[in-house]
Design a protein around this motif. Structure first.
Motif: not given
Length: 333
Positions: A171-193
């Motif tokens: 069980s991986l207990r995440y802290f605050n995930a952020a950022g996007a892929s370094f090639d800019g291909r995928i990232g977090e959708d800010w619509t509902h974030s």
């Protein structure tokens, strides 16, 4: 599955979501075969890129079993869950049914298909407001929301499956995930974030709503809350390491996944302004109920157990997020 499980395919539930899609890419880069199961209610088909995608629900035991058998699945990474803290308090049944009961259905179907290695997407929120920082794995379990309780429940469920079957889990207990892929291909959708980094980027790039900083009178160096921000690429890599650990017959464990470095809200905003060359418009509002003053991980156990450490910090988080969101704004025009 023991030592041979890392030779098979990894089933990634919720693999079209933010952290899930980055993990799928990390697994592919590590040479692993992957199949994604996602309802696409909150995930994005394009985020999966070229991995096989099965559209469906974790409650569908027959679909899970068929997917496992057809793709030769030997390990599971389980992301599929609702994660809005406020919503969980307003509609708790949604979270009990999906996050808890859905996880039971999923695990039962996987066990029936001979899949015994599970990496679970948990959360540092299972600890609630920590009494001591940095937070270790021995910190009390004290959820302060239905969402956090649902994560704690699944951790316990997985523990007991480990006592009553051959299942082993991390069980991986995440802290605050952020950022996007370094090639800019995928990232977090800010619509509902509701996370700080996308909200700051939204205020900066869309000029539609100023950011609200919830309290600037905390007992911290600059008066704002402190959190442990972990780059999503580092977090994705932790899942690969966890699967390798289980493939070596590792025991069931819960692991904090963070950098060990706390950054304040104003530090995030100042770094964003530095990267963007423009200040984030914000107002200071009242403190938000339930917000811990400061929380960040002690990453020692993750290093000792999984051989994992974070490679990137706040600067890379903000740089990759900014590049990603600028590209999304330009694409929308």
């Amino acid at each position: 599955m023991g030592v041979n499980s890392i030779d098979g395919t990894v089933l990634v539930t919720g693999g079209a979501g933010y952290i899930g899609s980055h993990t799928v890419r990390s697994l592919r880069e590590a040479g692993r075969e992957v199949v994604v199961l996602d309802s696409l209610e909150l995930g994005r088909r394009e985020a999966v890129i070229d991995a096989p995608l099965v559209i469906g629900d974790i409650h569908d035991r027959d679909l899970v079993a068929t997917t496992c058998n057809e793709h030769g699945v030997t390990q599971l990474v389980h992301f599929a869950a609702y994660k809005a803290v406020g919503e969980s308090m307003e509609t708790p049944a949604k979270y009990w049914r999906n996050n808890v009961a859905g996880s039971v259905d999923l695990v039962e179907a996987c066990l029936a298909s001979g899949v015994n290695d599970v990496v679970f997407s948990s959360s540092c929120s299972v600890n609630g407001t920590p009494d001591v920082v940095p937070v270790t794995e021995n910190a009390p379990i004290h959820p302060e929301s239905v969402y956090a309780e649902s994560k704690a429940m699944v951790e316990r469920i997985l523990f007991w499956y480990g006592q009553t079957s051959d299942l082993r889990s991390v069980s991986l207990r995440y802290f605050n995930a952020a950022g996007a892929s370094f090639d800019g291909r995928i990232g977090e959708d800010w619509t509902h974030s509701q996370n700080l980094v996308p909200l700051a980027m939204k205020a900066l790039l869309l000029n539609e709503r100023r950011l609200t900083v919830f309290g600037d009178d905390y007992d911290t160096p600059d008066g704002t809350c402190i959190r442990d921000y972990i780059h999503v690429a580092d977090l994705a890599n932790a899942h690969v390491k966890a699967l390798d650990y289980l493939g070596r017959d590792g025991d069931t464990v819960a692991v904090n996944v963070g950098t060990g470095v706390g950054s304040s809200v104003l530090e995030v905003l100042n770094t964003t302004a530095d990267v963007a060359g423009e200040a984030v418009p914000y107002d200071v509002g009242p403190r938000r109920a339930g917000d811990p003053v400061a929380t960040f991980a002690d990453p020692t156990f993750a290093s000792d157990t999984l051989g994992w450490t974070a490679n990137w910090g706040l600067r890379e988080i903000v740089e990759t997020a900014y590049t990603w969101y600028v590209s999304q704004v330009e694409r929308a025009r």
